[in-house]
Write a protein that holds these residues in place. Structure first.
Motif, PDB file in Angstrom:
ATOM      1  N   UNK A 135       0.853  -1.312   0.071  1.00  0.00           N
ATOM      2  CA  UNK A 135       0.132  -0.088  -0.095  1.00  0.00           C
ATOM      3  C   UNK A 135       0.744   1.279  -0.044  1.00  0.00           C
ATOM      4  N   UNK A 136       2.063   1.162   0.269  1.00  0.00           N
ATOM      5  CA  UNK A 136       3.206   2.501   0.379  1.00  0.00           C
ATOM      6  C   UNK A 136       3.030   2.905  -0.993  1.00  0.00           C
ATOM      7  N   UNK A 137       2.788   4.097  -1.113  1.00  0.00           N
ATOM      8  CA  UNK A 137       3.108   5.268  -2.247  1.00  0.00           C
ATOM      9  C   UNK A 137       3.702   6.454  -2.040  1.00  0.00           C
ATOM     10  N   UNK A 138       3.813   7.328  -3.009  1.00  0.00           N
ATOM     11  CA  UNK A 138       4.733   8.494  -2.861  1.00  0.00           C
ATOM     12  C   UNK A 138       3.788   9.330  -2.011  1.00  0.00           C
ATOM     13  N   UNK A 139       2.369   9.200  -1.801  1.00  0.00           N
ATOM     14  CA  UNK A 139       1.638  10.075  -0.921  1.00  0.00           C
ATOM     15  C   UNK A 139       2.091   9.579   0.578  1.00  0.00           C
ATOM     16  N   UNK A 140       2.267   8.432   0.719  1.00  0.00           N
ATOM     17  CA  UNK A 140       2.475   8.014   1.864  1.00  0.00           C
ATOM     18  C   UNK A 140       3.938   8.473   2.500  1.00  0.00           C
ATOM     19  N   UNK A 141       4.902   8.456   1.559  1.00  0.00           N
ATOM     20  CA  UNK A 141       6.111   9.073   2.008  1.00  0.00           C
ATOM     21  C   UNK A 141       6.158  10.618   1.900  1.00  0.00           C
ATOM     22  N   UNK A 142       5.072  11.289   1.501  1.00  0.00           N
ATOM     23  CA  UNK A 142       5.145  12.663   1.622  1.00  0.00           C
ATOM     24  C   UNK A 142       4.658  13.025   3.332  1.00  0.00           C
ATOM     25  N   UNK A 143       3.967  12.085   3.775  1.00  0.00           N
ATOM     26  CA  UNK A 143       3.446  12.317   5.328  1.00  0.00           C
ATOM     27  C   UNK A 143       4.107  11.392   6.199  1.00  0.00           C
ATOM     28  N   UNK A 144       4.600  10.684   5.823  1.00  0.00           N
ATOM     29  CA  UNK A 144       5.218   9.562   6.946  1.00  0.00           C
ATOM     30  C   UNK A 144       6.584   9.411   6.422  1.00  0.00           C
ATOM     31  N   UNK A 145       7.408   9.469   7.676  1.00  0.00           N
ATOM     32  CA  UNK A 145       8.939   9.086   7.470  1.00  0.00           C
ATOM     33  C   UNK A 145       9.424   7.914   7.468  1.00  0.00           C
ATOM     34  N   UNK A 146      10.516   7.307   6.780  1.00  0.00           N
ATOM     35  CA  UNK A 146      11.234   5.914   7.171  1.00  0.00           C
ATOM     36  C   UNK A 146      10.834   5.174   6.242  1.00  0.00           C
ATOM     37  N   UNK A 147       9.728   5.054   5.572  1.00  0.00           N
ATOM     38  CA  UNK A 147       9.136   4.145   4.561  1.00  0.00           C
ATOM     39  C   UNK A 147       8.628   2.943   5.166  1.00  0.00           C
ATOM     40  N   UNK A 148       8.110   1.800   4.450  1.00  0.00           N
ATOM     41  CA  UNK A 148       7.165   0.899   4.824  1.00  0.00           C
ATOM     42  C   UNK A 148       7.955  -0.092   5.972  1.00  0.00           C
ATOM     43  N   UNK A 149       9.390   0.133   5.893  1.00  0.00           N
ATOM     44  CA  UNK A 149       9.917  -0.627   6.979  1.00  0.00           C
ATOM     45  C   UNK A 149      10.253  -0.142   8.283  1.00  0.00           C
ATOM     46  N   UNK A 150       9.857   1.111   8.153  1.00  0.00           N
ATOM     47  CA  UNK A 150      10.067   1.756   9.719  1.00  0.00           C
ATOM     48  C   UNK A 150       9.120   1.440  10.635  1.00  0.00           C
ATOM     49  N   UNK A 151       9.548   0.820  11.864  1.00  0.00           N
ATOM     50  CA  UNK A 151       8.644   0.230  12.807  1.00  0.00           C
ATOM     51  C   UNK A 151       7.550   1.136  13.355  1.00  0.00           C
ATOM     52  N   UNK A 152       7.725   2.381  13.124  1.00  0.00           N
ATOM     53  CA  UNK A 152       6.647   3.071  13.544  1.00  0.00           C
ATOM     54  C   UNK A 152       5.387   3.500  12.586  1.00  0.00           C
ATOM     55  N   UNK A 153       5.640   2.890  11.487  1.00  0.00           N
ATOM     56  CA  UNK A 153       4.755   3.180  10.507  1.00  0.00           C
ATOM     57  C   UNK A 153       3.818   1.771  10.309  1.00  0.00           C
ATOM     58  N   UNK A 154       2.655   1.926  10.507  1.00  0.00           N
ATOM     59  CA  UNK A 154       1.657   0.549  10.712  1.00  0.00           C
ATOM     60  C   UNK A 154       0.381   0.867   9.773  1.00  0.00           C
ATOM     61  N   UNK A 155      -0.488  -0.051   9.939  1.00  0.00           N
ATOM     62  CA  UNK A 155      -1.647  -0.005   9.017  1.00  0.00           C
ATOM     63  C   UNK A 155      -2.866   0.094  10.188  1.00  0.00           C
ATOM     64  N   UNK A 156      -4.011   0.728   9.650  1.00  0.00           N
ATOM     65  CA  UNK A 156      -5.143   0.392  10.230  1.00  0.00           C
ATOM     66  C   UNK A 156      -6.151  -0.046   9.598  1.00  0.00           C
ATOM     67  N   UNK A 157      -6.741  -1.167  10.078  1.00  0.00           N
ATOM     68  CA  UNK A 157      -7.564  -1.909   9.316  1.00  0.00           C
ATOM     69  C   UNK A 157      -8.931  -1.735   9.772  1.00  0.00           C
ATOM     70  N   UNK A 158      -9.610  -1.191   9.015  1.00  0.00           N
ATOM     71  CA  UNK A 158     -11.072  -1.201   9.489  1.00  0.00           C
ATOM     72  C   UNK A 158     -12.074  -2.174   8.932  1.00  0.00           C
TER      73      UNK A 158
END
Length: 160
Positions: free
Chosen positions: A97-120
């Motif tokens: 799901x990671x894309x350029x828009x995610x990178x604009x708002x979140x640092x570290x990329x998809x392997x950064x442990x602070x970046x997580x998913x919310x499943x609704x």
């Protein structure tokens, strides 16, 4: 009379056309908080995904009370999705799901442990089908100059 499949397809169409949804959750002090979230993906209207940061107040609040509402708005209409949020560390799904828009708002990329998913996991979706901008404008004007209630489109609720 529309079928469950027809109504679910309408909900899906509105959700797909929405770039930014609004997630509402209960804060740790008991207040409702709404925040814009980039629409990432959904398997069906009953399972939607967002990217966020584990260190956020939003995640702490959702872990304490996972009840949420997500609202969507597009040319096709509006959806109010009620459900339960789950924080996920699924790295494969995060990379997908990671894309350029995610990178604009979140640092570290998809392997950064602070970046997580919310499943609704959606329970119900209330929706309003839009008859289009011109038709809505005509109906609103009609409602303003007469005693007639404007027809702003169809409204229904579907269990997911």
């Amino acid at each position: 009379m529309s079928t469950h499949d027809d109504r679910t397809a309408t909900v899906a169409e509105i959700m797909v056309e929405t770039d930014i949804a609004v997630l509402t959750y209960v804060s740790l002090d008991g207040h409702l908080v709404s925040t814009p979230m980039g629409t990432q993906d959904f398997e069906d209207p009953g399972t939607t995904w967002f990217l966020t940061e584990r260190s956020s107040e939003k995640v702490r609040a959702i872990e304490a009370d996972p009840r949420v509402n997500v609202s969507y708005s597009s040319k096709a209409g509006w959806v109010s999705l009620t459900g339960t949020a789950h924080v996920s560390d699924d790295r494969a799904k995060l990379r997908e799901l990671w894309d350029a828009s995610a990178g604009a708002f979140m640092s570290g990329g998809p392997d950064d442990p602070d970046n997580v998913l919310l499943r609704i996991d959606g329970a119900t979706a209330e929706f309003w089908e839009s008859p289009g901008k011109v038709a809505v404008a005509v109906q609103m004007a009609k409602g303003l100059v007469s005693d007639e209630k404007p027809d702003l489109g169809d409204n229904d609720t579907v269990r997911l």
